[in-house]
Design a protein around this motif. Structure first.
Motif, short mmCIF file in Angstrom:
data_model
loop_
_atom_site.label_atom_id
_atom_site.label_comp_id
_atom_site.label_asym_id
_atom_site.label_seq_id
_atom_site.Cartn_x
_atom_site.Cartn_y
_atom_site.Cartn_z
N SER A 173 115.54 -12.16 100.48
CA SER A 173 116.01 -13.08 99.61
C SER A 173 114.80 -13.81 99.04
N LEU A 174 113.75 -14.01 99.81
CA LEU A 174 112.30 -14.66 99.13
C LEU A 174 111.81 -13.76 98.22
N ASN A 175 112.07 -12.34 98.27
CA ASN A 175 111.39 -11.40 97.29
C ASN A 175 112.38 -11.09 95.97
N ASN A 176 113.56 -11.57 96.09
CA ASN A 176 114.58 -11.20 95.03
C ASN A 176 114.38 -12.16 93.85
N SER A 177 113.98 -11.45 92.66
CA SER A 177 113.69 -12.10 91.64
C SER A 177 114.83 -12.81 90.69
N GLN A 178 115.98 -12.40 91.19
CA GLN A 178 117.36 -12.88 90.80
C GLN A 178 117.71 -14.27 91.68
N ARG A 179 117.10 -14.53 92.88
CA ARG A 179 117.61 -15.41 93.61
C ARG A 179 116.67 -16.75 93.75
N ARG A 180 117.10 -17.91 93.93
CA ARG A 180 116.53 -19.11 94.13
C ARG A 180 117.04 -19.72 95.37
N ILE A 181 116.26 -20.19 96.06
CA ILE A 181 116.81 -20.96 97.44
C ILE A 181 115.88 -22.40 97.47
N SER A 219 120.67 -26.93 101.88
CA SER A 219 120.30 -25.92 100.85
C SER A 219 121.16 -25.44 99.74
N VAL A 220 120.44 -24.96 98.88
CA VAL A 220 121.53 -24.43 97.59
C VAL A 220 120.79 -23.13 97.26
N ARG A 221 121.74 -22.20 96.93
CA ARG A 221 121.12 -20.74 96.63
C ARG A 221 121.69 -20.52 95.18
N SER A 266 125.80 -21.07 96.24
CA SER A 266 125.85 -21.26 97.63
C SER A 266 125.31 -22.63 98.12
N ILE A 267 126.10 -23.63 98.55
CA ILE A 267 125.61 -25.00 98.79
C ILE A 267 125.88 -25.10 100.58
N THR A 268 124.82 -25.24 101.34
CA THR A 268 125.03 -25.76 102.71
C THR A 268 124.55 -27.04 102.88
N ILE A 269 125.36 -27.79 103.58
CA ILE A 269 124.97 -29.32 103.91
C ILE A 269 125.11 -29.40 105.41
N SER A 270 124.26 -30.16 105.83
CA SER A 270 124.40 -30.39 107.20
C SER A 270 125.53 -31.44 107.54
N PHE A 271 126.35 -31.26 108.69
CA PHE A 271 127.27 -32.14 108.97
C PHE A 271 126.96 -33.78 108.81
N ALA A 302 125.18 -35.03 106.80
CA ALA A 302 125.01 -35.63 105.52
C ALA A 302 126.20 -35.44 104.62
N TRP A 303 127.20 -34.97 105.16
CA TRP A 303 128.51 -34.89 104.63
C TRP A 303 129.10 -36.29 103.94
N GLY A 304 129.65 -36.18 103.06
CA GLY A 304 130.09 -37.53 102.25
C GLY A 304 128.94 -38.50 101.63
N LYS A 305 127.80 -38.04 101.55
CA LYS A 305 126.69 -38.58 100.88
C LYS A 305 126.12 -38.40 99.83
N GLY A 306 126.61 -37.39 98.93
CA GLY A 306 126.54 -36.97 97.60
C GLY A 306 125.31 -35.81 97.56
N VAL A 307 125.13 -35.03 98.84
CA VAL A 307 123.65 -34.23 99.18
C VAL A 307 124.17 -33.12 98.22
N GLY A 308 125.41 -32.62 98.51
CA GLY A 308 125.89 -31.47 97.74
C GLY A 308 125.70 -31.39 96.25
N THR A 309 126.23 -32.56 95.77
CA THR A 309 126.09 -33.02 94.18
C THR A 309 124.77 -32.94 93.83
N PHE A 310 123.82 -33.55 94.66
CA PHE A 310 122.49 -33.87 94.38
C PHE A 310 121.51 -32.38 94.32
N ALA A 311 122.17 -31.82 95.15
CA ALA A 311 121.32 -30.20 95.32
C ALA A 311 121.74 -29.16 94.12
#
Length: 70
Positions: free
Chosen positions: A7-15, A27-29, A41-46, A48-57
């Motif tokens: 993933s880190l070496n994929n030029s079409q992917r940003r994490i 994280s957001v990919r 793809s968005i992954t949020i720690s339990f 942090a749920w409901g705190k706007g972290v996904g929207t921010f990411a």
């Protein structure tokens, strides 16, 4: 892992890792499909749920990508 290394070496992917007060809360990919489309793809720690972290990411990730693939 092998997937992460590839993933880190994929030029079409940003994490991006999301932190809150020095703690990783998610994280957001972006897998670029074209210069204007991405599979997201968005992954949020339990804790942090409901705190706007996904929207921010998503919003901050889009800002970081703006112009990079256009």
């Amino acid at each position: 892992t092998e997937w992460f290394s590839a993933s880190l070496n994929n030029s079409q992917r940003r994490i991006f890792i999301v932190e809150d007060d020095g703690n990783i809360v998610g994280s957001v990919r972006f897998d670029m499909i074209s210069s204007t489309e991405a599979l997201v793809s968005i992954t949020i720690s339990f804790t942090a749920w409901g705190k706007g972290v996904g929207t921010f990411a998503l919003e901050e990730g889009e800002k970081m990508l703006k112009g990079e693939f256009e």
